[in-house]
Design a protein around this motif. Structure first.
Motif, PDB file in Angstrom:
ATOM      1  N   PHE A   1       0.857  -1.185   0.000  1.00  0.00           N
ATOM      2  CA  PHE A   1       0.000   0.000   0.000  1.00  0.00           C
ATOM      3  C   PHE A   1       0.890   1.232   0.000  1.00  0.00           C
ATOM      4  O   PHE A   1       1.900   1.264   0.700  1.00  0.00           O
ATOM      5  CB  PHE A   1      -0.901   0.020   1.241  1.00  0.00           C
ATOM      6  N   TYR A   2       0.498   2.220  -0.762  1.00  0.00           N
ATOM      7  CA  TYR A   2       1.261   3.454  -0.891  1.00  0.00           C
ATOM      8  C   TYR A   2       0.352   4.616  -0.480  1.00  0.00           C
ATOM      9  O   TYR A   2      -0.675   4.855  -1.119  1.00  0.00           O
ATOM     10  CB  TYR A   2       1.752   3.636  -2.326  1.00  0.00           C
ATOM     11  N   ASP A   3       0.747   5.307   0.580  1.00  0.00           N
ATOM     12  CA  ASP A   3      -0.078   6.395   1.103  1.00  0.00           C
ATOM     13  C   ASP A   3       0.771   7.602   1.451  1.00  0.00           C
ATOM     14  O   ASP A   3       1.931   7.469   1.842  1.00  0.00           O
ATOM     15  CB  ASP A   3      -0.806   5.947   2.381  1.00  0.00           C
ATOM     16  N   ILE A   4       0.162   8.776   1.326  1.00  0.00           N
ATOM     17  CA  ILE A   4       0.757  10.000   1.854  1.00  0.00           C
ATOM     18  C   ILE A   4       0.049  10.254   3.178  1.00  0.00           C
ATOM     19  O   ILE A   4      -1.176  10.349   3.216  1.00  0.00           O
ATOM     20  CB  ILE A   4       0.569  11.182   0.892  1.00  0.00           C
ATOM     21  N   LEU A   5       0.814  10.293   4.258  1.00  0.00           N
ATOM     22  CA  LEU A   5       0.263  10.527   5.584  1.00  0.00           C
ATOM     23  C   LEU A   5       0.519  11.960   6.019  1.00  0.00           C
ATOM     24  O   LEU A   5       1.627  12.466   5.857  1.00  0.00           O
ATOM     25  CB  LEU A   5       0.906   9.608   6.636  1.00  0.00           C
ATOM     26  N   THR A   6      -0.502  12.579   6.563  1.00  0.00           N
ATOM     27  CA  THR A   6      -0.353  13.869   7.225  1.00  0.00           C
ATOM     28  C   THR A   6      -0.673  13.618   8.684  1.00  0.00           C
ATOM     29  O   THR A   6      -1.788  13.222   9.019  1.00  0.00           O
ATOM     30  CB  THR A   6      -1.299  14.922   6.627  1.00  0.00           C
ATOM     31  N   ILE A   7       0.326  13.804   9.523  1.00  0.00           N
ATOM     32  CA  ILE A   7       0.205  13.493  10.945  1.00  0.00           C
ATOM     33  C   ILE A   7       0.237  14.784  11.743  1.00  0.00           C
ATOM     34  O   ILE A   7       1.112  15.625  11.529  1.00  0.00           O
ATOM     35  CB  ILE A   7       1.367  12.576  11.384  1.00  0.00           C
ATOM     36  N   LYS A   8      -0.706  14.923  12.666  1.00  0.00           N
ATOM     37  CA  LYS A   8      -0.700  16.069  13.574  1.00  0.00           C
ATOM     38  C   LYS A   8      -0.162  15.590  14.919  1.00  0.00           C
ATOM     39  O   LYS A   8      -0.557  14.528  15.421  1.00  0.00           O
ATOM     40  CB  LYS A   8      -2.094  16.649  13.730  1.00  0.00           C
ATOM     41  N   ILE A   9       0.737  16.389  15.477  1.00  0.00           N
ATOM     42  CA  ILE A   9       1.407  16.025  16.725  1.00  0.00           C
ATOM     43  C   ILE A   9       1.171  17.109  17.768  1.00  0.00           C
ATOM     44  O   ILE A   9       1.393  18.290  17.511  1.00  0.00           O
ATOM     45  CB  ILE A   9       2.927  15.860  16.509  1.00  0.00           C
ATOM     46  N   ASP A  10       0.744  16.677  18.940  1.00  0.00           N
ATOM     47  CA  ASP A  10       0.601  17.569  20.094  1.00  0.00           C
ATOM     48  C   ASP A  10       1.893  17.445  20.903  1.00  0.00           C
ATOM     49  O   ASP A  10       2.210  16.364  21.402  1.00  0.00           O
ATOM     50  CB  ASP A  10      -0.603  17.147  20.933  1.00  0.00           C
ATOM     51  N   PRO A  11       2.648  18.521  21.063  1.00  0.00           N
ATOM     52  CA  PRO A  11       3.930  18.433  21.759  1.00  0.00           C
ATOM     53  C   PRO A  11       3.814  18.325  23.281  1.00  0.00           C
ATOM     54  O   PRO A  11       4.801  18.024  23.950  1.00  0.00           O
ATOM     55  CB  PRO A  11       4.625  19.736  21.373  1.00  0.00           C
ATOM     56  N   TYR A  12       2.618  18.550  23.825  1.00  0.00           N
ATOM     57  CA  TYR A  12       2.468  18.613  25.280  1.00  0.00           C
ATOM     58  C   TYR A  12       3.045  17.395  26.016  1.00  0.00           C
ATOM     59  O   TYR A  12       3.774  17.578  26.997  1.00  0.00           O
ATOM     60  CB  TYR A  12       1.001  18.834  25.660  1.00  0.00           C
ATOM     61  N   PRO A  13       2.783  16.145  25.583  1.00  0.00           N
ATOM     62  CA  PRO A  13       3.347  15.014  26.334  1.00  0.00           C
ATOM     63  C   PRO A  13       4.882  15.034  26.394  1.00  0.00           C
ATOM     64  O   PRO A  13       5.470  14.545  27.352  1.00  0.00           O
ATOM     65  CB  PRO A  13       2.861  13.783  25.565  1.00  0.00           C
TER      66      PRO A  13
END
Length: 122
Positions: free
Chosen positions: A70-82
């Motif tokens: 499978f070939y996908d473009i991922l857009t990941i959102k990251i919360d830096p708080y942890p």
């Protein structure tokens, strides 16, 4: 007692505002296989990595696709708080998150061309 409750609510409000205003984005290409896990299980494992709040997936077709991948473009959102809570959040942290994704069973390769600190606000 009312003052204590008011202070608690104000502190929670400030924490929510500060962490919500500091979401970061990472976009990369994911190559995966469903031999060990389904694609939805792989994405679920990615979402379970500390700090990752959402994962958006968009399929793409490479020049020479291989069968069973499978070939996908991922857009990941990251919360830096942890991370901030236990030390720091910087480019090395983002690189570690990318490395963590690459160690998930079923992930063949997750590449981010130019890892950087992209603050997207809320």
């Amino acid at each position: 007692m009312k003052l204590k409750e008011l202070i608690r609510k104000e502190i929670l409000s400030i924490i929510k505002e500060n962490s919500a205003a500091k979401l970061y984005k990472v976009e990369g290409k994911l190559i995966s296989s469903d031999e060990l896990k389904t694609q939805s299980q792989i994405l679920s494992d990615i979402r379970s990595i500390t700090g990752i709040t959402t994962v958006n997936v968009e399929e793409y077709t490479p020049k020479m696709p291989k069968k069973g991948r499978f070939y996908d473009i991922l857009t990941i959102k990251i919360d830096p708080y942890p991370y901030i809570r236990h030390g720091k959040f910087d480019l090395d942290t983002i690189k570690q998150i990318i490395d963590n994704i690459n160690h998930i069973k079923g992930v063949i390769k997750f590449t981010v061309d130019n890892p950087q600190m992209v603050n997207i606000g809320i």
